[in-house]
Design a protein around this motif. Structure first.
Motif, short mmCIF file in Angstrom:
data_model
loop_
_atom_site.label_atom_id
_atom_site.label_comp_id
_atom_site.label_asym_id
_atom_site.label_seq_id
_atom_site.Cartn_x
_atom_site.Cartn_y
_atom_site.Cartn_z
N MET A 180 0.83 -1.20 0.00
CA MET A 180 0.00 0.00 0.00
C MET A 180 0.87 1.25 0.00
O MET A 180 0.64 2.20 -0.76
CB MET A 180 -0.90 0.01 1.23
N LEU A 181 1.91 1.26 0.86
CA LEU A 181 2.78 2.44 0.91
C LEU A 181 3.50 2.63 -0.41
O LEU A 181 3.66 3.75 -0.89
CB LEU A 181 3.78 2.29 2.06
N PHE A 182 3.92 1.52 -1.04
CA PHE A 182 4.61 1.66 -2.30
C PHE A 182 3.66 2.16 -3.39
O PHE A 182 4.06 2.95 -4.25
CB PHE A 182 5.26 0.34 -2.71
N THR A 183 2.41 1.69 -3.37
CA THR A 183 1.44 2.17 -4.36
C THR A 183 1.25 3.67 -4.21
O THR A 183 1.19 4.40 -5.20
CB THR A 183 0.10 1.46 -4.18
N LEU A 184 1.16 4.14 -2.97
CA LEU A 184 1.01 5.58 -2.75
C LEU A 184 2.24 6.32 -3.25
O LEU A 184 2.15 7.38 -3.84
CB LEU A 184 0.78 5.87 -1.27
N PHE A 185 3.41 5.73 -2.99
CA PHE A 185 4.64 6.37 -3.46
C PHE A 185 4.63 6.47 -4.98
O PHE A 185 4.97 7.51 -5.55
CB PHE A 185 5.84 5.55 -2.97
N ALA A 186 4.19 5.41 -5.64
CA ALA A 186 4.10 5.46 -7.10
C ALA A 186 3.06 6.48 -7.53
O ALA A 186 3.22 7.15 -8.56
CB ALA A 186 3.75 4.07 -7.65
N ALA A 187 1.99 6.62 -6.74
CA ALA A 187 0.93 7.57 -7.11
C ALA A 187 1.40 9.01 -7.05
O ALA A 187 0.75 9.90 -7.59
CB ALA A 187 -0.28 7.38 -6.19
N SER A 188 2.52 9.27 -6.38
CA SER A 188 2.99 10.66 -6.33
C SER A 188 3.68 11.06 -7.62
O SER A 188 4.03 12.21 -7.81
CB SER A 188 3.95 10.87 -5.16
N SER A 189 3.88 10.10 -8.53
CA SER A 189 4.50 10.43 -9.82
C SER A 189 3.52 10.25 -10.97
O SER A 189 3.93 9.87 -12.06
CB SER A 189 5.70 9.53 -10.09
N THR A 190 2.25 10.54 -10.74
CA THR A 190 1.26 10.32 -11.80
C THR A 190 1.65 11.05 -13.08
O THR A 190 1.55 10.49 -14.18
CB THR A 190 -0.13 10.83 -11.38
N ASP A 191 2.12 12.28 -12.96
CA ASP A 191 2.42 13.03 -14.17
C ASP A 191 3.65 12.45 -14.89
O ASP A 191 3.68 12.36 -16.13
CB ASP A 191 2.65 14.51 -13.84
N VAL A 192 4.65 12.04 -14.10
CA VAL A 192 5.84 11.46 -14.72
C VAL A 192 5.49 10.15 -15.42
O VAL A 192 5.94 9.87 -16.54
CB VAL A 192 6.93 11.22 -13.64
N LEU A 193 4.63 9.33 -14.77
CA LEU A 193 4.23 8.07 -15.38
C LEU A 193 3.39 8.30 -16.63
O LEU A 193 3.57 7.62 -17.64
CB LEU A 193 3.43 7.24 -14.37
N ALA A 194 2.49 9.29 -16.57
CA ALA A 194 1.67 9.58 -17.74
C ALA A 194 2.55 10.01 -18.91
O ALA A 194 2.31 9.66 -20.05
CB ALA A 194 0.67 10.68 -17.40
N ASN A 195 3.58 10.79 -18.61
CA ASN A 195 4.47 11.26 -19.64
C ASN A 195 5.29 10.11 -20.21
O ASN A 195 5.48 10.01 -21.42
CB ASN A 195 5.41 12.32 -19.05
N PHE A 196 5.76 9.23 -19.33
CA PHE A 196 6.65 8.16 -19.76
C PHE A 196 5.92 7.13 -20.59
O PHE A 196 6.42 6.63 -21.59
CB PHE A 196 7.28 7.50 -18.52
N PHE A 197 4.68 6.79 -20.19
CA PHE A 197 3.94 5.75 -20.88
C PHE A 197 2.98 6.31 -21.93
O PHE A 197 2.23 5.56 -22.54
CB PHE A 197 3.15 4.91 -19.87
N HIS A 198 2.98 7.62 -22.12
CA HIS A 198 2.11 8.27 -23.11
C HIS A 198 0.65 7.90 -22.88
O HIS A 198 -0.07 7.50 -23.79
CB HIS A 198 2.53 7.91 -24.54
N VAL A 199 0.23 8.00 -21.62
CA VAL A 199 -1.16 7.74 -21.28
C VAL A 199 -1.70 9.03 -20.69
O VAL A 199 -0.95 9.84 -20.15
CB VAL A 199 -1.25 6.60 -20.25
N SER A 200 -3.01 9.21 -20.78
CA SER A 200 -3.60 10.44 -20.23
C SER A 200 -3.41 10.49 -18.73
O SER A 200 -3.58 9.51 -18.01
CB SER A 200 -5.09 10.48 -20.57
N LEU A 201 -3.08 11.69 -18.24
CA LEU A 201 -2.86 11.91 -16.82
C LEU A 201 -4.07 11.51 -16.00
O LEU A 201 -3.96 10.91 -14.93
CB LEU A 201 -2.58 13.41 -16.64
N ASN A 202 -5.25 11.83 -16.52
CA ASN A 202 -6.47 11.54 -15.78
C ASN A 202 -6.66 10.04 -15.61
O ASN A 202 -7.11 9.57 -14.57
CB ASN A 202 -7.67 12.15 -16.52
N GLN A 203 -6.31 9.28 -16.64
CA GLN A 203 -6.47 7.83 -16.54
C GLN A 203 -5.51 7.24 -15.53
O GLN A 203 -5.85 6.32 -14.79
CB GLN A 203 -6.26 7.18 -17.90
N VAL A 204 -4.28 7.78 -15.51
CA VAL A 204 -3.30 7.27 -14.55
C VAL A 204 -3.80 7.49 -13.13
O VAL A 204 -3.68 6.63 -12.26
CB VAL A 204 -1.94 7.97 -14.75
#
Lengths: 320, 321, 520
Positions: free
Chosen positions: C397-421
């Motif tokens: 759970m803590l790691f998922t939250l940690f990953a959730a703090s990079s939603t914009d970076v992940l959206a940029n990296f995987f070319h997915v919409s920010l809102n979907q991430v």
């Protein structure tokens, strides 16, 4: 026996469905408030003089000197009813040579008219709206920006935003297109040529952090914005000073348009900061770790720092 | 499972009686002399690295040479000492008995008896004194909290609910320049502050002005429009102004997407539509950004026609939402 | 005895059989009575398992923090007074910056060795918090927090909270754009607390944000004096309890609840641990030399109306940032009051619950198991599947939250919409921990059932006889192995030249010696 797997299987399928939704663009992202892309609403305004002809000045500020308006700049050159160039010591704006217009018309017909209409007005021969917007009145700088960065001609018309790619057309061809489009409804800004000799990186850094960092990040690395849009990376060395100035003055796609709130000197300062500093990051502290910030630093600290030390513990101690 | 050819048995030997000749006190390494040579070489290398580090500092070489040499030297030193401890010092295994932590039941009873009986002195015989002392200490605790806590800063009062904007204040940018009708073209955005917050010391906006009064000014169109009923003349010539403080956590909402007409907060990606009163349409922000009633003064500069009609920024207990 | 002047030998004899060392021991013992306790101390036994050294990573990175911190405190100016920057870093030249920022840039560029020490300090802080969590995980999964060590667990959890707070305050001191934004967020989080929030913030900051400029000097003294003092005190108690109660150990040959088996304090453990101190310092020095961290000169001095995109806090705060991003925008407004749940719940209530559960875990487990025994022997994680599954789910759970703090970076990296991430993480927050917990539970149960799992099989030597026949024989056991005596795997017949009855394996003459049952 099977009941033990019911709960995990159920949860897994919910997880799978939820993550599948991620891969169907638009299912969860309803973009509202999306302005109609075929109309460019800019303040109506034209200036007609005998020397410079009729110039559409909707895209520039009429109030502030040396902020991209030819009629309020330090020097202006017109000839035979055409605006040739204008500007000051910070930026010189110039229209492409008149000789490019005919080559531009041919090139446009081959490359662009299928999406933008044969008269670049966003209307096809049947009178219906084309995919591409009306380009009349956008000015030479706009056309040069989109074509020289490779965004146009667009290869994926369904994409949310056209991305930078290797341009199919040469820089001269970009100017030819700009010349022809501009000839249909002469407009400004013209193609800017920033003079970075007197520009101040320090002032540019200050202005960049107030006006640009909110989208492009403070290090210029770019990032994803709302609903599939994005702010591109400025660290990419393919981004030229001319393109930076063009983008700032013309506001392409979702980027705001900076006119009277930034003088030409300030735009030159920002351009100098981007091309001299952001594109040549010196990392005196060591490896830059991608410039992504604390997330990358955290991974390095945990995996290499704590992980490496844990491996040393593994060597020192027993394993039983 | 023993193999006498290799290692000492893994039976435990209590430490105190292990003589130096006991195999448990011997070296753990297979070839102690060779191990000693290797460790010695490593320790010698550490001296070399430290010397390089010293030279790097003295001659002001690039920072990574100083740090790198220092780190390498420290690692060699540490490695040498640790390897010495692991391979050339007695590993045992030795055994140590744990002494029982707990005392005997008799000792526990004696302790409990002492506590109970002696506290009876207070509880049964001198109840009033005990109570008075407790009361005195409690009152001291309360009174002592005052300078510790109350003196730290001012009471909030209404300071969290108001900004510096007043009717008639001119909007200026970060250099103090006012805004005219066509300073921005459609699609333009800038950050504005009240003119009165320009600091005489720096020539720039004061801290308070930046932090609380900061307002984002956007030219959405060239015609006035209505964001919400009752705000018909708030957007002269298509200019709209909202408080730049995000209603989620107070980050400046500086990210504007021109075609989407969307303000996005860079911190946690709350999204506000500027046409309909900056109502949040995605993300964690709970309330719309307060809108400013704009107008012109006689010089043609944009001014605030009224202060914000609600507190700006994040929510707090006293906020009357 | 002799009336002549004392000779070298007689002086030596007068010292006694242990020479000068014996004399020194005698002098100290006369005054302090240290001889008896000292002998016991030197003989203390330390179990040698490698995972017992993880706490030392924390201890020694704390030492590095103290040492580098002293250096930094000699140069840092804790003031938000605005000054014009004139220094080595040209892109800042002529800009108005705060004194704190200017002094930090000065340390980085104008103090020789300053950048290295500054980076060492920051890397050590990240390693400090990371190693505390790894250490706590080891304690948790092996059950070392049980009676009599509950108090030590609580002390440790308190130190974790203080370490995280200390790190946040520390990187906010330079007053740069990124950490200043974090402070603004911190102000708003404190403000969101019902009843007392607005008082808390105006007291601490000195008014409506940004206050009267007192926050940086106050943070400085908290960071440099108050929290380090508390940490040193708690650390002393932590180590003192460890000395008094002695270390735990894994089950194994000769190990009981009433003894400790391992290597002695002097000289072995002291050598290993001092060497490890140098290696931890080396790790921070090498990171500080070769990997850039927190390049504040690129960010500029803090201005409350400026912001950068793609900003996350330091990693140990990332889980809170992720929680703030995925929380829906629920706000309670009633009777003239507002409770901003979208801030209060993820940033105040949620970490409060997390740390309370963490601190009270010994009590929680005690309530569940009813176990009142003293435990000095450790569990293997697989021996307690429910506890392990809960811990794995918690970390997931803590790691998922940690990953959730990079939603914009992940959206940029995987070319997915920010809102979907973002929507993905809202689901993942619940689903990922459950799945991880269930998988961990299953793994534990299955690992319990497998004979000899995790042990090395004995090596098999292939021998070729003079006739060309291949056969296998078990190798001699490796000296340090506590491995199982398992049945050797049969070598599969690849070329059927001469079919032999037993498939070509020559069984060893005698059964393997000393076969042991594994103790479960």
């Amino acid at each position: 026996m099977t009941s033990r797997f019911l709960l995990p299987a159920g949860l897994l399928s919910v997880a799978a469905l939820a993550s599948l939704a991620m891969f169907f663009p638009g299912t969860l992202a309803g973009a509202s408030g999306h302005a109609d892309a075929t109309q460019i609403s800019i303040t109506p305004g034209q200036v007609t003089t005998r020397a410079c002809g009729t110039v559409n000045v909707k895209g520039v500020t009429g109030a502030v000197t040396n902020a991209g308006n030819p009629f309020l700049s330090s020097s202006k050159t017109c000839l035979n009813g055409h605006l040739i160039s204008y500007g000051n010591t910070a930026i010189t704006y110039s229209n492409p040579p008149r000789a490019f217009v005919s080559a531009g018309r041919l090139l446009f017909a081959q490359t662009c008219s299928s999406c933008h209409g044969s008269q670049a007005n966003g209307v096809n021969p049947q009178g219906q709206a084309t995919i591409g917007p009306n380009l009349q009145g956008v000015g030479a700088a706009t056309v040069d920006f989109w074509v020289s960065t490779g965004r146009m001609p667009a290869t994926d018309v369904k994409a949310v935003e056209a991305e930078r790619k290797a341009s199919r057309l040469t820089p001269v061809q970009a100017l030819e297109l700009a010349a022809w489009v501009n000839s249909l409804d002469p407009a400004v800004p013209a193609v800017p040529n920033p003079h970075l000799g007197q520009a101040s990186q320090s002032v540019g850094a200050d202005l960049f952090s107030l006006n640009c960092a909110a989208c492009h990040t403070i290090e210029g690395s770019g990032d994803a914005l709302a609903f599939g849009t994005n702010a591109p990376s400025l660290q990419n060395r393919d981004v030229t000073a001319q393109q930076v100035a063009e983008a700032v003055r013309t506001g392409p796609a979702n980027m705001p348009r900076f006119s009277g709130n930034l003088s030409d000197a300030q735009v030159a300062d920002i351009t100098a900061y981007v091309t001299e500093k952001l594109q040549h990051p010196q990392n005196p502290g060591g490896a830059g770790l991608g410039g992504v910030g604390p997330v990358a630093e955290g991974f390095v600290a945990l995996l290499i720092g704590v992980g490496g030390l844990a491996l040393i513990c593994f060597w020192i101690g027993e394993r039983s | 499972m023993t193999d006498p050819d290799h290692q000492p048995s893994r039976t435990r030997v209590p430490m105190p009686i292990a003589a130096l000749s006991d195999p448990h006190m011997g070296d753990a390494a297979k070839d102690p002399d060779r191990t000693e040579k290797i460790i010695g070489l490593v320790l010698f290398l550490s001296i070399v690295f430290f010397a390089v580090a010293g030279a790097a500092y003295w001659q002001n070489w690039s920072p990574w040479t100083f740090g790198g040499a220092l780190g390498a030297g420290l690692f060699a030193l540490g490695f040498g000492l640790t390897a010495w401890g692991k391979y050339l010092m007695p590993q045992g295994p030795f055994v140590e008995e744990r002494h029982t932590l707990a005392s005997t039941p008799e000792e526990r009873d004696t302790m409990s008896a002492a506590l109970v009986e002696r506290s009876a002195v207070v509880v049964k015989r001198r109840k009033m004194l005990g109570g008075l002392f407790a009361a005195g200490a409690t009152v001291f605790g309360i009174v002592a909290a005052f300078p510790l806590i109350r003196s730290l800063g001012p009471l909030p009062g209404t300071s969290l609910e108001t900004t510096g904007w007043r009717r008639g204040m001119v909007l200026v940018d970060s250099s103090g320049r006012p805004v005219r009708k066509d300073t921005l073209v459609v699609g333009g955005i800038m950050t504005v502050y009240p003119k009165d917050t320009v600091s005489p010391q720096t020539g720039f906006i004061s801290d308070q002005g930046q932090a609380v009064d900061q307002t984002v000014l956007i030219r959405v169109s060239d015609q006035p429009f209505t964001t919400e009923p009752g705000r018909e003349n708030w957007t002269p010539d298509g200019y709209v102004a909202y408080s730049k403080l995000c209603t989620h956590l107070g980050c400046p909402v500086g990210l504007y997407e021109q075609e989407l007409e969307l303000l996005v907060c860079p911190c946690h990606q709350s999204m506000f539509n500027v046409r309909n009163g900056a109502v949040p349409q995605f993300g964690p922000a709970p309330r719309p950004l307060p809108q400013m009633y704009l107008g012109y003064n006689d010089d043609g500069y944009l001014i605030a026609m009224a202060p914000y009609n609600q507190p700006v920024g994040p929510g707090f207990w006293e906020r009357n939402s | 005895m002799s009336t002549t002047a004392p000779t070298k030998r007689s002086r030596k004899e007068a010292l006694g059989p242990y020479g000068r060392v014996g004399q020194a021991v005698g002098e100290l013992d006369d005054r302090l009575g240290v001889a008896k306790g000292g002998r016991v101390f030197l003989d203390k036994i330390f179990p040698d398992h490698w995972s017992f050294m993880l706490g030392e990573i924390s201890l020694y990175s704390f030492v590095v923090l103290l040492a580098t911190g002293v250096f930094l405190s000699l140069y840092f100016v804790p003031s938000t007074q605005q000054v014009v920057y004139h220094g080595s870093y040209k892109p800042l030249d002529g800009q108005w910056v705060s004194e704190a920022y200017k002094s930090t840039v000065g340390i980085s560029f104008d103090v020789r060795g300053g950048l290295l020490i500054r980076q060492m300090h920051h890397w050590a802080a990240d390693i400090f918090t990371g190693s505390i969590i790894v250490h706590m995980a080891r304690i948790f999964f092996t059950g070392a927090f049980r009676k009599p060590r509950e108090l030590n667990w609580i002390i440790g959890t308190t130190m974790l909270v203080l370490a995280i707070l200390e790190g946040f305050i520390g990187y906010s001191l330079p007053d740069d754009l990124i950490s200043g934004t974090g402070l603004r967020i911190g102000y708003s989080i404190a403000e969101s607390i019902p009843f007392v929030g607005s008082y808390l913030v105006t007291f601490l900051w000195g008014g409506q944000f940004p206050g009267t400029g007192v926050i940086i000097p106050r943070f400085f003294i908290i960071h440099v004096l108050i929290i380090p003092l508390v940490l040193i005190g708690l650390l002393s108690a932590h180590l003192g309890l460890l000395v008094r109660q002695k270390h735990t150990q894994f089950k194994g040959e000769g190990r009981t609840e009433n003894n400790v088996v391992g290597s002695p304090m002097f000289p072995t453990f002291m050598a290993k641990t001092t060497g490890f101190l140098f290696m931890v310092t080396a790790a921070t020095a090498l990171l500080g030399a070769f990997a850039q961290i927190n390049p504040i000169w690129q960010f500029g001095s803090y201005d409350a109306s400026k912001i950068s995109y793609a900003v996350q806090p330091d990693w140990y705060m990332g889980w809170l940032d992720g929680a703030l991003r995925i929380m829906p925008s629920w706000e309670l407004a009633f009777w003239g009051h507002t409770v901003p749940l979208e801030v209060f719940l993820p940033a105040v209530v949620f970490p409060g619950i997390v740390f309370t559960i963490a601190a009270l875990w010994p009590a929680i487990e005690h309530a569940y198991t009813g176990d009142n025994e003293l435990h000095n022997l450790l569990d293997r994680p697989r021996d307690r599947p429910k506890r392990t599954a809960f811990g794995v789910a918690f970390f997931a759970m803590l790691f998922t939250l940690f990953a959730a703090s990079s939603t914009d970076v992940l959206a940029n990296f995987f070319h997915v919409s920010l809102n979907q991430v973002l929507w993905f993480f809202r689901f993942a927050f619940f689903i990922v921990p459950i799945i991880c917990g269930l998988v961990a539970y299953q793994l534990c149960r299955e690992m319990q059932g497998v004979h000899g799992i995790g042990k090395r099989k004995r090596a098999v030597i292939v021998e070729r006889s003079a006739e060309g026949e291949y056969s296998t024989v078990q190798a001699a056991p490796r000296p340090d192995d506590e491995h199982e005596e398992l049945d050797p795997e049969p070598v599969p017949v690849r070329i059927d030249i001469e079919p032999l009855n037993n498939g070509g394996i020559r069984q060893p003459e005698s059964s393997p010696t000393g076969a042991r049952q594994v103790s479960r």
